[in-house]
Design a protein around this motif. Structure first.
Motif, mmCIF file in Angstrom:
data_model
loop_
_atom_site.group_PDB
_atom_site.id
_atom_site.type_symbol
_atom_site.label_atom_id
_atom_site.label_comp_id
_atom_site.label_asym_id
_atom_site.label_seq_id
_atom_site.Cartn_x
_atom_site.Cartn_y
_atom_site.Cartn_z
ATOM 1 N N ARG A 1 0.812 -1.273 -0.024
ATOM 2 C CA ARG A 1 -0.085 -0.070 -0.052
ATOM 3 C C ARG A 1 0.883 1.306 -0.006
ATOM 4 O O ARG A 1 0.497 2.384 -0.417
ATOM 5 N N TRP B 1 2.343 1.308 -3.921
ATOM 6 C CA TRP B 1 1.386 1.060 -5.105
ATOM 7 C C TRP B 1 1.560 2.432 -6.024
ATOM 8 O O TRP B 1 1.269 3.518 -5.340
ATOM 9 N N PHE C 1 -1.883 4.817 -3.272
ATOM 10 C CA PHE C 1 -2.889 4.270 -2.503
ATOM 11 C C PHE C 1 -3.747 5.404 -1.614
ATOM 12 O O PHE C 1 -5.003 5.495 -1.472
ATOM 13 N N GLY D 1 -14.425 -1.167 -2.861
ATOM 14 C CA GLY D 1 -13.410 -0.481 -3.823
ATOM 15 C C GLY D 1 -14.178 0.861 -4.068
ATOM 16 O O GLY D 1 -15.236 1.328 -3.717
ATOM 17 N N TYR E 1 -9.857 -2.568 -2.933
ATOM 18 C CA TYR E 1 -8.793 -2.621 -1.858
ATOM 19 C C TYR E 1 -9.181 -3.401 -0.617
ATOM 20 O O TYR E 1 -8.498 -3.499 0.637
ATOM 21 N N PHE F 1 -8.074 -5.102 4.663
ATOM 22 C CA PHE F 1 -7.497 -4.827 3.351
ATOM 23 C C PHE F 1 -7.084 -6.030 2.581
ATOM 24 O O PHE F 1 -6.514 -7.190 3.095
ATOM 25 N N GLY G 1 -3.964 -8.012 -3.637
ATOM 26 C CA GLY G 1 -3.534 -6.590 -2.915
ATOM 27 C C GLY G 1 -2.396 -6.098 -3.400
ATOM 28 O O GLY G 1 -1.513 -6.698 -4.004
ATOM 29 N N PRO G 2 -2.078 -4.581 -3.477
ATOM 30 C CA PRO G 2 -2.940 -3.958 -2.780
ATOM 31 C C PRO G 2 -4.472 -3.620 -3.202
ATOM 32 O O PRO G 2 -5.120 -3.329 -2.790
ATOM 33 N N VAL G 3 -4.198 -3.659 -4.812
ATOM 34 C CA VAL G 3 -5.485 -3.253 -5.620
ATOM 35 C C VAL G 3 -5.698 -4.239 -6.604
ATOM 36 O O VAL G 3 -4.770 -4.449 -7.482
#
Ligand SMILES: Nc1nc2c(c(=O)[nH]1)N[C@H]1C(S)=C(S)[C@@H](COP(=O)(O)O)O[C@H]1N2
Ligand SMILES: [Mo]
Length: 418
Positions: free
Chosen positions: A88, A91, A120, A154, A210, A216, A223-225
């Motif tokens: 995070r 990113w 992030f 998200g 996320y 998380f 992850g992170p996204v």
């Protein structure tokens, strides 16, 4: 409290719920039950099978993983994750136009080189006013069986795209994630821009996700996204997201298009068994449980059919003329599972009331459970089948029976009555 306590109380609640719900909803089922079973009582063997069912939401460590890459991006050591933007803190997301091949114009692309890539914190700022949450089952089109059900949180992808100020000539979104900087390992997907800008048929938006089940997103889950496309099979939900490319090209460039897959296929409705006794005594009722994936056409019924081996009707490959009987779709659970913080459905989750109860049931794009107590059979070998009937009255494997748009075949399970 022993580690088993939450597990047991969850099952007791589920079981009690089934006792209560069965009176009205399961009336037709009860007609098929042995005479000893009273209207509001469940055969103990069925209660036991229901008590052993998995929770609606999947515990975080029980999700199944479908990841490509050598090494797997989620298995990289922490220093490497930090270096390549898989934390995070580090990113970054680039949102650019496909300048080589099309003429999509963005007034404000997001690029690492000029310091405008989204990080992030930037995503969390947008989340403060735009976060959405919804329940969804993740299913791999190729594998067929669900990998896990979660509440995915998200920011709608369109919020990020609008911030790049696209002007014209925009027909599709291509996107991919970290892939060990090796073009051969890139796992890509794409969507028509219209699906991203607007949510058809009351679907939740396509999100940059996320959080899963209130926590998380782990490296394993992308992850992170990651992208999550509510109505789609798993391959559209790209993990370790790093790039979004806005393009005027008019076709899909998904990795899954190789392998003959139908990449425009939304989730199908279909059923499978979870517990079927391998062997039962003659003339004893047969407890069966299972699940159903609730696709875009919803779910109105789960049905079961037990057939002496080899006695299937002729010239009826989908068994439409068979003697199907209705199973009971289990009511919404009181306890949702899935390691939710405080065990509560996060506030504002789409499809749920403020008190955490579902607005509709069975919930579309999720996975629900069912149970049936089949009448006893004389000794012999049998085949048990289950199928869904969707809200439009279409019985599995219709309306989209072909395998390359996702699994929908009618499951068959062997059973011996002694
Ligand atoms: N970057 C990337 N995203 C990916 C994949 C991948 O290999 N790499 N696999 C896809 C496939 S085929 C599926 S089915 C889902 C599985 O999601 P899960 O591993 O969280 O269960 O992730 C998708 N997203
Ligand atoms: Mo997949």
């Amino acid at each position: 409290m022993s580690p088993l306590d939450p597990f047991l109380s969850e099952h007791q609640l589920l079981t009690r719920r089934f006792f209560l719900s069965v009176g009205a909803a399961g009336a037709s089922l009860i007609a098929a039950w042995p005479r000893t079973a009273r209207a509001n009582e469940l055969a103990p063997e069925l209660a036991e099978a229901i008590g052993k069912l998995e929770s609606f939401l999947t515990p975080l460590d029980k999700f199944r993983d479908v990841s490509r890459g050598k090494p797997l991006p989620h298995s990289l050591p922490p220093e490497k994750k930090t270096e390549v933007g898989l934390t995070r803190e580090t990113w970054k997301l680039e949102v650019v136009s496909d300048t080589d091949k099309s003429v999509t114009r963005l007034k404000k692309p997001m690029k690492k080189e000029d310091g405008t890539a989204l990080d992030f914190n930037g995503l969390m700022q947008i989340a403060e006013t735009h976060a959405v949450r919804f329940a969804k089952v993740m299913t791999c089109l190729n594998i067929g069986c669900p990998l896990g059900t979660g509440i995915w949180e998200g920011v709608p992808l369109r919020e990020i795209i609008w911030r790049t100020q696209p002007v014209e000539n925009l027909r599709r979104v291509f996107y991919y994630g970290y892939h060990n900087d090796d073009p051969g390992q890139m796992f890509r997907s794409s969507l028509p821009i219209g699906r991203v800008f607007e949510d058809p048929y009351d679907l939740p938006p396509v999100i940059l996700c996320y959080k899963l089940n209130g926590q998380f997103l782990s490296p394993e889950r992308g992850g992170p996204v990651r992208v999550v496309v509510p109505e789609a099979y798993g391959f559209k939900s790209i993990k370790w997201l790093s790039h979004i490319v806005l393009t005027n090209l008019g076709f899909a460039n998904d990795t899954y298009i190789d392998g003959n897959n139908d990449v425009d296929s939304p989730l199908k409705t279909w059923a499978a068994t979870l517990s079927v006794p391998k062997e039962v005594a003659a003339n004893q009722p047969i407890p069966v449980t299972g699940y159903a994936q609730v696709g875009i056409s919803g779910l109105s019924k789960v049905q079961v059919w037990i057939c002496p081996k080899g006695q299937e009707p002729e010239n009826d490959p989908n068994f439409t003329t068979a003697k199907w009987t209705d199973a009971t779709i289990l009511a919404p659970p009181k306890v949702w599972g899935g390691d939710l913080p405080d065990g509560k459905i996060p506030a504002g989750t789409q499809g749920f009331e403020a008190d955490g109860s579902p607005k509709t049931w069975p919930m579309r794009l999720s996975k629900i459970h069912w149970a049936a107590l089949l009448p006893g059979q004389p000794a012999g070998e049998y085949t048990l089948r289950s199928r869904t009937v969707d809200e439009k009255g279409q019985a599995q494997p219709m309306p989209r029976p072909f395998r390359k748009s996702g699994h929908a075949a009618i499951e068959q399970v062997s059973l011996v009555v002694k």
